[in-house]
Design an enzyme around this catalytic site. Sequence first.
Site, PDB file in Angstrom:
ATOM      1  CD  GLU A  70      34.457  35.631  42.288  1.00 14.72           C
ATOM      2  OE1 GLU A  70      33.547  36.363  41.860  1.00 14.72           O
ATOM      3  OE2 GLU A  70      34.506  34.412  42.067  1.00 14.72           O
ATOM      4  CG  HIS A 124      41.331  28.162  35.118  1.00 15.08           C
ATOM      5  ND1 HIS A 124      40.498  28.287  34.036  1.00 15.08           N
ATOM      6  CD2 HIS A 124      40.533  27.888  36.175  1.00 15.08           C
ATOM      7  CE1 HIS A 124      39.249  28.082  34.421  1.00 15.08           C
ATOM      8  NE2 HIS A 124      39.241  27.843  35.710  1.00 15.08           N
TER       9      HIS A 124
END
Lengths: 443, 517
Positions: free
Chosen positions: B250, B320
């Site tokens: 990322e 999530h």
Amino acid sequence: MYARITARALARAVPSKAVKATPALTTSAKAFSTSMLSMNTAPKKDRVKVNFPGALDSHFSQVLEIREKMEPIDTFRVMDTDGKLLDSSLEPDVTEDFAVKIYKDMLTLNAMDLILYEAQRQGRISFYMTNAGEEAYIGSAAALDPEDEIFGQYREAGTLLYRGFTLDQFMNQCYSNELDLGKGRQMPVHFGSKALHFQTISSPLATQLPQAAGAAYAIKRSGRKNCVMCYFGEGAASEGDFHAALNIASTTSAPVIFFCRNNGFAISTPANEQYKGDGIASRGVGYGMHTIRVDGNDVWAVYKATQEARKIAVELNRPVLIEAMTYRVGHHSTSDDSSAYRSKKEVEDWKRNDNPIVRMRKWLENKGWWDEAKETSHKSQQRTAVLKSFAAAEKRKKPAVSEMFNDVYDKLTPNLIEQKRELEELIKKYPEHYDTSNYAKEK
Amino acid sequence: MLIAALFRYDIVVVELSPSQEYRSSILSGLKPEIIMEICTRAISFWTYQISQEAKYQEITQRGLEDKVELYEKQQQRMTREVNVELNVLQGDLEQEKRKTADLSEQLDQMSRQLSRLQTLYERQKRRPLFDGALQHAQPHLHTSLKNQYAASNSPPPAEGFLPGIANSKLIKHTHHDALRNPELASVVNGETKKMNTFQAINDAMSIALATDDTACVFGEDVAFGGVFRCTMGLAEMFGRDRVFNTPLSEQGIAGFGIGMAAMGSTAIAEIQFADYIFPAFDQLVNEAAKYRYRSGGEFDVGGLCIRTPSGAVGHGGHYHSQSPEAYFAHTPGLKVVVPRSPIQAKGLLLAAIRDRNPTIFMEPKILYRAAVEMVPVGDYELPLGKAEILTHGKDLTVVGWGAQLYTLENAIQLAQKKMPGLSVELIDLRSILPWDVETVCNSVNKTGRLLIAHEAPKTQGFAAEIASTVMERCFLRLEAPIQRLASYDTPFPLIFEKFHVPDMIRCAEGIERAMKF
């Protein structure tokens, strides 16, 4: 018990083996430098060594060297894909019980995967991740001491199984029920057990790697003759944390084994889009650590590699990188359909041509330690056991609702006390909306 | 005879070769003047002859040159014609090739579908077996659990369920309904198409790529369409050099995007889940946000847009489910946007991509499939930094963003049942940073009451910022304490999700508290 005996037996053999391993490394390095030498004006011994603090082993040269590749690191293998021993000197020094336990755990893992995968497809649990194709990593668990600390990624349920995590414990976690050690707070497959020295899984990738280095350093300082085993995938090796971890482990001489399951895919991204160069193993050499590449579908090669790595970690206090080459036969998770990015045939070919379970079974059969009758009876027993655990876990209630607020801190803080009270009042006021019948009673 | 011949022919060439003696005998005895005269005449005759010959040669040459030119022109024309024909043929060939590729792709898809169907069939076949075995091991399946996931006897979709959204009044179900919005004036005469949120986002990126040659879309697994299908077909349409997979990193993705943007390109980067944006936090907070300021305006990374799915889905657990907008809202230099529906997602995403500031675009993943609208197919942008009033009202201002708005809509309806005549002004904040202080404060000045709801935990959630600003600006107009409805201050807990997030009941309670103060 077996693991302990073998570990001790092997610890005795440490000095000779470790010495043997080191020259092998230097030999290949020498072979390579010889080929470079012909380009140089003078042999290395006649040239001046640099005294820059950052590269003490380098020599000055009048030849501008632009290097792209090193010699690829070989992949260590003990058995062929038919489970036949490739070299009699590599015969694993193990008892029948020890070998059969590894195989049975591979089968159990497989059976559990099949049932929980189906359970997710039927909406009984919310999520699951299978280990299919990679079961041979259990060989690495078998080479560890039970008190070596494990930092996993999320596809290493087999190591927990090997250490004695029960089917019930697996199922309780996947069902987030009141017996789940994680109190139902995390998604399925996020196992953890203090008793079994297995740190609880977290979904973010590669975060466990620098932590493993720190844990290993603490173990080293404590004087315990243990190491840390840290599992991760080749995709996670792209994260900054991977590089941070290898470097810090190397500079602090932390007794940690970084075990990369290179299964070829990070969700849909194939390894050839994930990195360039000679796999993950080449990174280990770059960070100045002992590095092994091994056939990750060969239980005994994985076992042997881990044994040797553990010796280096525990006896020499040095980190080791193992890259186990394998193939992810299953989808990434139940949220993924891999047919969108790879052909079914490719997967079937891997399943058929290089199956770690089949390889191990054939090896056992060659030894006369396993046969069709044992296979059939074990499989049916196992299936029943898995289904029984599964049904029991499904029936259990979820943890009490107030468990939501515990463990954020060691003690409830004022804001959490207030919010807990607010929720209790809401549940009392709107019982039809907040149905808690499926949750355990508050104590 | 010679004379007769002269009459018959214009030119007669007579080969005379007088001997030297004859020539001297003719000229001998003549006066030198006469001899000179003869010589002069002879010379002028030859001069004439030669000049005639030269003229003739010249004319011949000119004629030849003309012919050569003509031939050259003809040749050129022919080459051109042949080339045109060749091009046409090549075009045909390409088309045929593409058709073949399409067909083989279709075939591929069909066979994939077939194999999926076969698996499904096998699974169906196996199911009774499996259930039988399970019943054998354990006769009583817990029914209340079945209610949770197994009502449809299928796994929960990755992006979760959002019941009731299909009937939401906030969703534009028809062409006319969609285009009644004055913000869509630029496409009011265009077509609309039924799209869910991931299709609308896909459409926005497709337009961004088509209208800007420097634009690239990249991130983990985006090449095959992305784990939420937002980038489906883009790699095929725009090429793998513009739509590509990155390694799993990322911070790498964010830094790479910053670098592209620093060179004036447009970088549309995807972080697979907002929960995984934190390795990129340094790049976004310390680099992207300060790029213009620290260089005195020499450099900027305005072309950077980070897309990331966020929010609860019913089964996401810790990693999530999170809504990390407030972390980024604490960073001057960034823009943060959260859309509530397909139409909004397309317009806001195009604006975020084209805005000359680094923008984080958080897509409530529960809306990817659940929210379906008639979305204008044209190229349009919706304003950043501008809230939208969804329903006008006079008693209470309710502020939310993303999927929370649908919970608020239900909560308002529930509260109105209890308090008939209750008039609520519902505002979609849309941009978290910079946020539309004016619209919110104008509304509170009118209603005197404010409720803010979000999915992120309460402490230091973005509602805190809104509440304090409103307190500063509308203090004398407030008739009740500002209500903040948010998740509890714990990590996102899988099995307790329904108790954790500010649901309809909690929001309705908040409305009641505000009204009955």
